[in-house]
Scaffold this motif. Structure first.
Motif, PDB file in Angstrom:
ATOM      1  N   LYS A  15      21.203   1.135  -1.479  1.00  0.00           N
ATOM      2  CA  LYS A  15      20.173   2.058  -0.961  1.00  0.00           C
ATOM      3  C   LYS A  15      18.900   2.061  -1.795  1.00  0.00           C
ATOM      4  N   SER A  18      15.698   2.330  -0.235  1.00  0.00           N
ATOM      5  CA  SER A  18      15.473   3.361   0.791  1.00  0.00           C
ATOM      6  C   SER A  18      14.380   4.341   0.337  1.00  0.00           C
ATOM      7  N   LEU A  23      14.238  10.093   4.124  1.00  0.00           N
ATOM      8  CA  LEU A  23      15.451  10.922   4.157  1.00  0.00           C
ATOM      9  C   LEU A  23      15.177  12.262   4.833  1.00  0.00           C
ATOM     10  N   LYS A  26      16.024  13.483   8.643  1.00  0.00           N
ATOM     11  CA  LYS A  26      17.142  14.363   9.035  1.00  0.00           C
ATOM     12  C   LYS A  26      16.714  15.797   8.763  1.00  0.00           C
ATOM     13  N   ARG A  29      17.904  18.009   5.680  1.00  0.00           N
ATOM     14  CA  ARG A  29      17.787  17.454   4.321  1.00  0.00           C
ATOM     15  C   ARG A  29      17.589  18.549   3.263  1.00  0.00           C
ATOM     16  N   SER A  45      15.923  17.702  -3.151  1.00  0.00           N
ATOM     17  CA  SER A  45      15.811  16.862  -1.951  1.00  0.00           C
ATOM     18  C   SER A  45      14.846  15.690  -2.157  1.00  0.00           C
ATOM     19  N   GLN A  48      16.650  10.134  -4.369  1.00  0.00           N
ATOM     20  CA  GLN A  48      17.267   9.168  -3.449  1.00  0.00           C
ATOM     21  C   GLN A  48      18.711   9.515  -3.103  1.00  0.00           C
ATOM     22  N   ASP A  50      21.776  10.722  -1.266  1.00  0.00           N
ATOM     23  CA  ASP A  50      22.101  10.993   0.139  1.00  0.00           C
ATOM     24  C   ASP A  50      23.511  11.582   0.185  1.00  0.00           C
ATOM     25  N   ASP A  51      23.999  11.839   1.389  1.00  0.00           N
ATOM     26  CA  ASP A  51      25.318  12.485   1.523  1.00  0.00           C
ATOM     27  C   ASP A  51      26.404  11.724   0.763  1.00  0.00           C
TER      28      ASP A  51
END
Ligand code: F6P
Length: 537
Positions: A15, A18, A23, A26, A29, A45, A48, A50-51
């Motif tokens: 990632k 990314s 991000l 969504k 976020r 937030s 980098q 993510d879930d």
């Protein structure tokens, strides 16, 4: 366990390109990557994470036993294994409870000492304890490291609450420090606090003796103008400070964790008992949150995990702490000791070599000052520096609300700029609008590109009150704890400071000429010779 680290690294590698900004496509976020506790709002937030990464990190915290170790710390188990000590700074801010160390409840002594310190502070403030020349106008705290950084940082932070005598802090063995602090003070109306857990630290003892000599010029019994804060009450007695003027604490209070007890005396004198109690209450509220909140909503845990993502996973070696709160200008210095003395270690608890990076280099300055100094590198340097912003929703100067608006705008703009950056196309457009063309446009545009995608977090609080300050400091303490548990190190010893101290003691006679310095290296001997030739010692 190693598997989780590998998964995290693989996740990061997949990632790494990314875009943080994307991000936010969504809509949940911000809600997912932020957390709150008793008025504190932590936004992570703009990273980098993510879930997938977050759930791996939370799993790591669970597998590494953060919860069990946390319970062990709060209950008084001897988790400082290399020194065989409990770690109970949390007891210093507890209102009540039963905490056993070696089968004995520590709380009665904690509460009695707190009451004694607050009574003494009150007596200094209201003039019922006076110096030879009358009520005290000035207080000098002589200490270093944990016996200085915490109380000094907190005294400055709580300046709007000062209604006691002036409180000064002297730490450096450089004679300039005490010399400048004593200028203009009246020895007969000055109270000297000698703050040293061990009462052996050479800087503190040297400064304390110098203060005593200064006092002795006009004061008949200088010891009456002194108090001692120490675990070594016998040594304070040898220095000449009687038991009635000595405030002790146990070896289970680490120096860098000690401002909640007697080491906070300077702060108690500055702001008084009520404000100091609110400060303790804030820390106790954070202790409860840390113990009770689920790991996924737990501020200290999240701060630690975000930090480890940046340092141990992404490989960013430093972290900038950037308080947009001028009164927190000593927070970075305080955190340097808290974090780097605690987690700057390359040996795991079992004596084996640490398999990854230790804690990060922590540094920083308050905003907006830093913007005009080192932010250039943060925005356009080749290294990524994760940034930690802190800012209050409200200042203490309602008549200067426009200053505060600008301060907050700058803080939020910096994290936005770090994330958003400016593309080459945007830079070209900007330069074209200024009338540039061709090769010159290309050259000038290149200098105005910001890669963006640089991570930051923001801690927002309502106002820098004693309660909030207590929360913030306890938050950082527990963050360090969680990071240490996950790294598998002992965050509560500091063997790494010993060697330099020993060598300094051995070098003093070489500098004075009493010892030739046999066995010293050529560089050191040449430097000694140059200093001696200058005749300054
Ligand atoms: O040299 C490091 C250190 O031991 C710190 O851990 C401590 O806070 C500081 O020195 C001062 O120690 P003391 O309070 O014993 O004078």
């Amino acid at each position: 366990m190693g598997e989780i680290w590998s998964e995290l690294r693989a996740h990061n590698a997949a990632k790494v390109q990314s875009k943080i900004l994307e991000l936010f496509n969504k809509s949940d976020r911000v809600a997912k990557f932020s957390a709150r506790a008793d008025g504190l709002y932590f936004d992570f937030s703009k990273t980098q994470l993510d879930d997938g990464a977050l759930s791996l990190l939370l799993e790591l915290a669970r597998v590494k036993g953060v919860e069990a170790r946390r319970a062990a710390m709060f209950s008084g188990e001897k988790i400082n294994e290399t020194e065989g000590r409990a770690v109970l700074h949390t007891a210093l801010r507890a209102a009540s409870g039963l905490i056993l160390v070696d089968g004995e409840d520590v709380m009665p002594v904690v509460l009695a000492t707190r009451a004694r310190c607050l009574d003494f502070a009150q007596a200094v403030r209201d003039g019922s304890i006076v110096g030879q020349g009358g009520s005290y106008t000035d207080v000098i705290n002589i200490g270093i490291g944990g016996s200085d950084l915490g109380p000094k940082m907190a005294t400055l932070a709580l300046a709007p609450y000062h209604d006691g005598p002036r409180v000064h802090y002297v730490s450096n063995v450089d004679g300039a420090d005490i010399n400048d602090a004593l200028q203009g003070l009246d020895p007969e109306r000055t109270l000297v606090i000698v703050a040293s857990k061990t009462f052996t630290t050479i800087e503190t003892m040297t400064n304390a003796r110098t203060a005593r000599d200064w006092m002795a010029r006009t004061v008949t019994d200088p010891s009456k103008q002194f108090v001692a804060l120490s675990s070594a009450t016998d040594k304070a007695g040898e220095f000449g400070i009687p038991p009635g003027r000595t405030f002790g604490f146990e070896d289970w209070v680490g120096g860098r964790y000690s401002l909640w007890g007697p080491i906070g005396l300077g702060l108690m004198i500055a702001v008084g008992a009520q404000a100091f109690q609110h400060f303790l209450d804030g820390a106790a509220a954070m202790d409860r949150h840390f113990q009770d909140a689920d790991l996924a909503d737990n501020l200290p845990v999240l701060l630690a995990l975000v930090g480890m993502w940046h340092n141990q996973v992404q490989g960013h070696a430093t972290r900038a702490v950037l308080p947009y709160d001028n009164r927190l200008s000593r927070l970075p210095a305080y955190l340097q000791q808290l974090e780097m003395e605690s987690n700057g270690k390359s040996v795991a608890m079992d004596g084996s070599a640490l398999a990854m990076n230790s804690g990060p280099v922590v540094w920083g300055e308050p905003g907006t000052n830093g913007q005009h100094a080192f932010y250039q590198l943060i925005h356009q340097g080749t290294r990524v520096v994760p940034c930690e912003f802190l800012v209050a929703a409200k200042g203490h100067e309602p008549e200067l609300a426009h200053h505060h608006r600008l301060l907050v705008a700058n803080c939020l703009a910096q994290s936005e700029a770090l994330m958003r950056g400016r593309s080459l196309d945007e830079a070209r457009e900007m330069m074209a609008a200024k009338g540039l063309e061709g090769a010159e446009l290309a050259r000038q545009a290149a200098h105005r590109v910001f890669s963006g995608n640089r991570p930051s977090t923001t801690l927002l609080y309502d106002q820098l009150t004693p309660f909030t300050l207590g929360q913030i400091i306890a938050l950082y303490e527990h963050r360090v704890f969680v990071e240490g548990v996950i790294l598998g190190i002992n965050s509560f010893d500091q063997w790494g400071v010993e060697l330099g101290k020993e060598l300094a003691v051995a070098l003093e006679p070489v500098l004075s000429g009493a010892d030739e310095g046999a066995g010293k290296d050529g560089s050191t001997l040449a430097l000694v010779a140059a200093v001696r030739a200058a005749g300054g010692i």
